[in-house]
Design an enzyme around this catalytic site. Sequence first.
Site, PDB file in Angstrom:
ATOM      1  N   HIS A 212      -1.574   8.932 -11.448  1.00  0.00           N
ATOM      2  CA  HIS A 212      -1.074   7.734 -10.773  1.00  0.00           C
ATOM      3  C   HIS A 212      -2.282   6.843 -10.456  1.00  0.00           C
ATOM      4  O   HIS A 212      -3.410   7.333 -10.378  1.00  0.00           O
ATOM      5  CB  HIS A 212      -0.422   8.102  -9.430  1.00  0.00           C
ATOM      6  CG  HIS A 212       1.000   8.560  -9.511  1.00  0.00           C
ATOM      7  ND1 HIS A 212       1.463   9.676  -8.849  1.00  0.00           N
ATOM      8  CD2 HIS A 212       2.087   8.030 -10.119  1.00  0.00           C
ATOM      9  CE1 HIS A 212       2.754   9.827  -9.065  1.00  0.00           C
ATOM     10  NE2 HIS A 212       3.164   8.851  -9.838  1.00  0.00           N
TER      11      HIS A 212
ATOM     12  N   GLU B  68       5.799   9.320  -1.014  1.00  0.00           N
ATOM     13  CA  GLU B  68       5.170   8.043  -1.365  1.00  0.00           C
ATOM     14  C   GLU B  68       5.769   7.444  -2.635  1.00  0.00           C
ATOM     15  O   GLU B  68       5.769   6.215  -2.803  1.00  0.00           O
ATOM     16  CB  GLU B  68       3.671   8.258  -1.576  1.00  0.00           C
ATOM     17  CG  GLU B  68       2.958   7.010  -2.051  1.00  0.00           C
ATOM     18  CD  GLU B  68       1.484   7.241  -2.271  1.00  0.00           C
ATOM     19  OE1 GLU B  68       0.719   6.704  -1.479  1.00  0.00           O
ATOM     20  OE2 GLU B  68       1.110   7.946  -3.216  1.00  0.00           O
TER      21      GLU B  68
ATOM     22  N   ASP C 209      10.109  18.077  -5.845  1.00  0.00           N
ATOM     23  CA  ASP C 209       8.919  17.252  -5.580  1.00  0.00           C
ATOM     24  C   ASP C 209       9.115  16.260  -4.435  1.00  0.00           C
ATOM     25  O   ASP C 209       8.265  15.388  -4.225  1.00  0.00           O
ATOM     26  CB  ASP C 209       8.541  16.489  -6.859  1.00  0.00           C
ATOM     27  CG  ASP C 209       7.930  17.407  -7.901  1.00  0.00           C
ATOM     28  OD1 ASP C 209       6.833  17.937  -7.643  1.00  0.00           O
ATOM     29  OD2 ASP C 209       8.561  17.628  -8.961  1.00  0.00           O
TER      30      ASP C 209
ATOM     31  N   CYS D 137       0.241  10.872  -1.307  1.00  0.00           N
ATOM     32  CA  CYS D 137       1.588  11.156  -1.826  1.00  0.00           C
ATOM     33  C   CYS D 137       2.533  11.685  -0.758  1.00  0.00           C
ATOM     34  O   CYS D 137       3.740  11.565  -0.878  1.00  0.00           O
ATOM     35  CB  CYS D 137       1.539  12.199  -2.940  1.00  0.00           C
ATOM     36  SG  CYS D 137       0.173  12.033  -4.056  1.00  0.00           S
TER      37      CYS D 137
ATOM     38  N   ARG E  54      13.056  13.484 -10.533  1.00  0.00           N
ATOM     39  CA  ARG E  54      12.689  12.918  -9.231  1.00  0.00           C
ATOM     40  C   ARG E  54      13.454  11.638  -8.909  1.00  0.00           C
ATOM     41  O   ARG E  54      13.409  11.169  -7.774  1.00  0.00           O
ATOM     42  CB  ARG E  54      11.184  12.611  -9.194  1.00  0.00           C
ATOM     43  CG  ARG E  54      10.302  13.840  -9.351  1.00  0.00           C
ATOM     44  CD  ARG E  54       8.907  13.585  -8.825  1.00  0.00           C
ATOM     45  NE  ARG E  54       8.957  13.214  -7.418  1.00  0.00           N
ATOM     46  CZ  ARG E  54       7.943  12.706  -6.738  1.00  0.00           C
ATOM     47  NH1 ARG E  54       6.787  12.521  -7.335  1.00  0.00           N
ATOM     48  NH2 ARG E  54       8.071  12.384  -5.462  1.00  0.00           N
TER      49      ARG E  54
HETATM   50  C1  CIR Z   1       5.069  14.837  -9.629  1.00  0.00           C
HETATM   51  O1  CIR Z   1       4.731  15.255 -10.738  1.00  0.00           O
HETATM   52  O2  CIR Z   1       5.759  13.831  -9.505  1.00  0.00           O
HETATM   53  C2  CIR Z   1       4.635  15.583  -8.403  1.00  0.00           C
HETATM   54  N1  CIR Z   1       4.445  16.963  -8.724  1.00  0.00           N
HETATM   55  C3  CIR Z   1       3.360  14.991  -7.846  1.00  0.00           C
HETATM   56  C4  CIR Z   1       3.520  13.592  -7.329  1.00  0.00           C
HETATM   57  C5  CIR Z   1       2.286  13.076  -6.701  1.00  0.00           C
HETATM   58  N2  CIR Z   1       2.526  11.810  -6.110  1.00  0.00           N
HETATM   59  C6  CIR Z   1       1.638  10.839  -6.033  1.00  0.00           C
HETATM   60  O3  CIR Z   1       0.555  10.934  -6.596  1.00  0.00           O
HETATM   61  N3  CIR Z   1       2.002   9.738  -5.393  1.00  0.00           N
END
Ligand code: CIR
Length: 254
Positions: free
Chosen positions: A162, A66, A61, A249, A86
């Site tokens: 988020h 961001e 990811d 993101c 992550r």
């Molecule tokens: C996650 O689940 O962390 C990633 N697949 C998506 C992150 C998206 N990021 C964001 O909204 N800042």
Amino acid sequence: MNFSNVIVKTPGKSYTQGLTTSSLGTPDYEKTLKQHAEYVDALQQCGVKVTMLPLSEDFPDATFVEDTAVLTEEFAVITHPGATSRNGEKDLMIPVIRGFYQTIHYIGSPGTLDGGDVLQAEDQFYIGISDRTNEAGARQFKAIVEQFDYQAIIVPLKAFFHLKTGIAYLGDNRMVVAGEFIDRPDFASYDKLIISDREEYAANCIRINDTVIIPDGYPEARHKIEAAGYPTIALDMSEFQKQDGGLSCLSLRF
Ligand code: CIR
């Protein structure tokens, strides 16, 4: 909303195995790379210098940069991402941020915080409490920014993934809002561009200098933003939407 720099990161092949709650299917890697390149092009058209980080297969990811940092005019905050798979992404980001900032603060355990849960509107921060950002992380972040004369309000989320999944600040005291944020008293003092449930994904848009970049395929949202006086660039985001990601993101803007 003036930015001169952005940091982005090329998605690795492992991107297709990243975290998601959506049922939109597995991303196509070639298409993901194409959409990412178009995103970078759009940023360049808006007049920013793009720092492109190499892919990291160990972190599926990691293209969602961001979440690893919050960057302001005066200081940077390295986050403590709430998803176990992550969390190590922040360690890759630290040396990059050191190249740009002298003043760097860090969120630490037991606090967790994803940058996607932080929205800045002038000298006001909003910090979402989500599945990724906990109360301890939000409080640490609030204490850091208050040292620099910013204010911070903690906003527990009801449904959004988020905070910035459902809200964007365009400057000029104007917010793009969807879902649970439409009537939220915390945002009552802003001029609001309200995005319907059907077009909710378009609430995650970004203003870069004069232009607002929005996802393609949301005509009502695009019309509202243009009617408010902002030129737009619309980008196909299908492969990022499949992994719960949006426009904000994919970059750190400063
Ligand atoms: C996650 O689940 O962390 C990633 N697949 C998506 C992150 C998206 N990021 C964001 O909204 N800042």
